[in-house]
Design a protein around this motif. Structure first.
Motif, PDB file in Angstrom:
ATOM      1  N   UNK A  79       0.830  -1.188   0.000  1.00 52.53           N
ATOM      2  CA  UNK A  79       0.000   0.000   0.000  1.00 52.53           C
ATOM      3  C   UNK A  79       0.874   1.250   0.000  1.00 52.53           C
ATOM      4  N   UNK A  80       1.892   1.230   0.855  1.00 51.53           N
ATOM      5  CA  UNK A  80       2.789   2.382   0.922  1.00 51.53           C
ATOM      6  C   UNK A  80       3.553   2.557  -0.378  1.00 51.53           C
ATOM      7  N   UNK A  81       4.026   1.425  -0.936  1.00 52.38           N
ATOM      8  CA  UNK A  81       4.761   1.498  -2.185  1.00 52.38           C
ATOM      9  C   UNK A  81       3.892   2.060  -3.291  1.00 52.38           C
ATOM     10  N   UNK A  82       2.633   1.651  -3.302  1.00 53.20           N
ATOM     11  CA  UNK A  82       1.713   2.154  -4.309  1.00 53.20           C
ATOM     12  C   UNK A  82       1.560   3.658  -4.187  1.00 53.20           C
ATOM     13  N   UNK A 113      -5.332   9.092  -5.091  1.00 53.11           N
ATOM     14  CA  UNK A 113      -6.122   8.796  -3.895  1.00 53.11           C
ATOM     15  C   UNK A 113      -6.925   7.539  -4.190  1.00 53.11           C
ATOM     16  N   UNK A 114      -6.785   6.538  -3.336  1.00 58.69           N
ATOM     17  CA  UNK A 114      -7.498   5.289  -3.610  1.00 58.69           C
ATOM     18  C   UNK A 114      -7.986   4.648  -2.326  1.00 58.69           C
ATOM     19  N   UNK A 123     -13.224   5.789   6.376  1.00 60.01           N
ATOM     20  CA  UNK A 123     -12.097   5.909   7.290  1.00 60.01           C
ATOM     21  C   UNK A 123     -11.224   7.102   6.892  1.00 60.01           C
ATOM     22  N   UNK A 124     -10.893   7.175   5.602  1.00 62.57           N
ATOM     23  CA  UNK A 124     -10.063   8.279   5.113  1.00 62.57           C
ATOM     24  C   UNK A 124     -10.767   9.617   5.321  1.00 62.57           C
ATOM     25  N   UNK A 152      -0.371   6.991   6.893  1.00 64.46           N
ATOM     26  CA  UNK A 152      -0.920   7.706   5.745  1.00 64.46           C
ATOM     27  C   UNK A 152       0.140   8.641   5.163  1.00 64.46           C
ATOM     28  N   UNK A 153       0.180   8.752   3.836  1.00 63.36           N
ATOM     29  CA  UNK A 153       1.175   9.637   3.231  1.00 63.36           C
ATOM     30  C   UNK A 153       0.951  11.088   3.650  1.00 63.36           C
ATOM     31  N   UNK A 154       2.037  11.839   3.666  1.00 66.75           N
ATOM     32  CA  UNK A 154       2.014  13.200   4.182  1.00 66.75           C
ATOM     33  C   UNK A 154       1.035  14.094   3.415  1.00 66.75           C
TER      34      UNK A 154
END
Ligand code: ZN
Length: 176
Positions: A79-82, A113-114, A123-124, A152-154
């Protein structure tokens, strides 16, 4: 009004029960539900819990099944890599079980954004809406940084992106 977001240590894998992806057969409007069913694998001497990932399209006859979940990369890592990778694929973010494009994805603030499903979107949304973020210890693990909110990304967390991100989340909700 201060909207509080409580981080109960929700993980990405908590949202994997159902992943909406684009159907490879009828493409445009196909919505697939990927269900993770717990099955009991009985070996000669011991039994262990496994899971079956099954895709079935609501619009056409497409179905596919996969039972070896062990081959999948840890969801959070992927997920982070994506999120970090510059995706050149016209399909954008793919699910990590079948490699099918996620149904809920859109460009936002120069990123993608996914979300897996409606619960993930909610949640997001509640995270981005919140002005005051707090973290609570996990019931079993105590304080840890494996939770989805802490990873979560910055760009999603930036205040100046708040309005845009919320707007895009609403757009994605209309696809449900
Ligand atoms: Zn289909």
């Amino acid at each position: 009004m201060v909207i509080r977001f409580r981080d109960y240590g929700k993980r990405l894998s908590d949202f994997e029960e159902e992943i909406l992806v684009r159907c490879p057969q009828c493409d445009a409007y196909g919505r697939l539900r990927l269900r993770t069913a717990k099955i009991l694998t009985v070996n000669s001497e011991q039994s262990s819990l496994g899971s079956i990932k099954r895709i079935s399209c609501q619009h056409c006859s497409y179905t596919k099944q996969q039972s070896n979940a062990a081959k999948g990369k840890p969801a959070l890592l992927l997920w982070q890599n994506n999120y970090m990778a510059q995706r050149n694929s016209s399909y954008g973010i793919l699910d990590h079980f079948f490699g099918l494009p996620l149904w809920l994805q859109t460009s936002c603030c120069g990123q993608v954004l996914w979300a897996y499903n409606e619960a993930h979107l909610n949640f997001l949304e509640s995270y981005v809406q919140s002005r005051l973020r707090e973290r609570l210890p996990d019931d079993t693990l105590g304080w840890h940084n494996g939770s989805l909110a802490s990873r979560l990304p910055r760009w999603i967390k930036l205040t100046q992106h708040q309005e845009k991100v919320l707007q895009k989340i609403q757009q994605l909700k209309h696809r449900l």
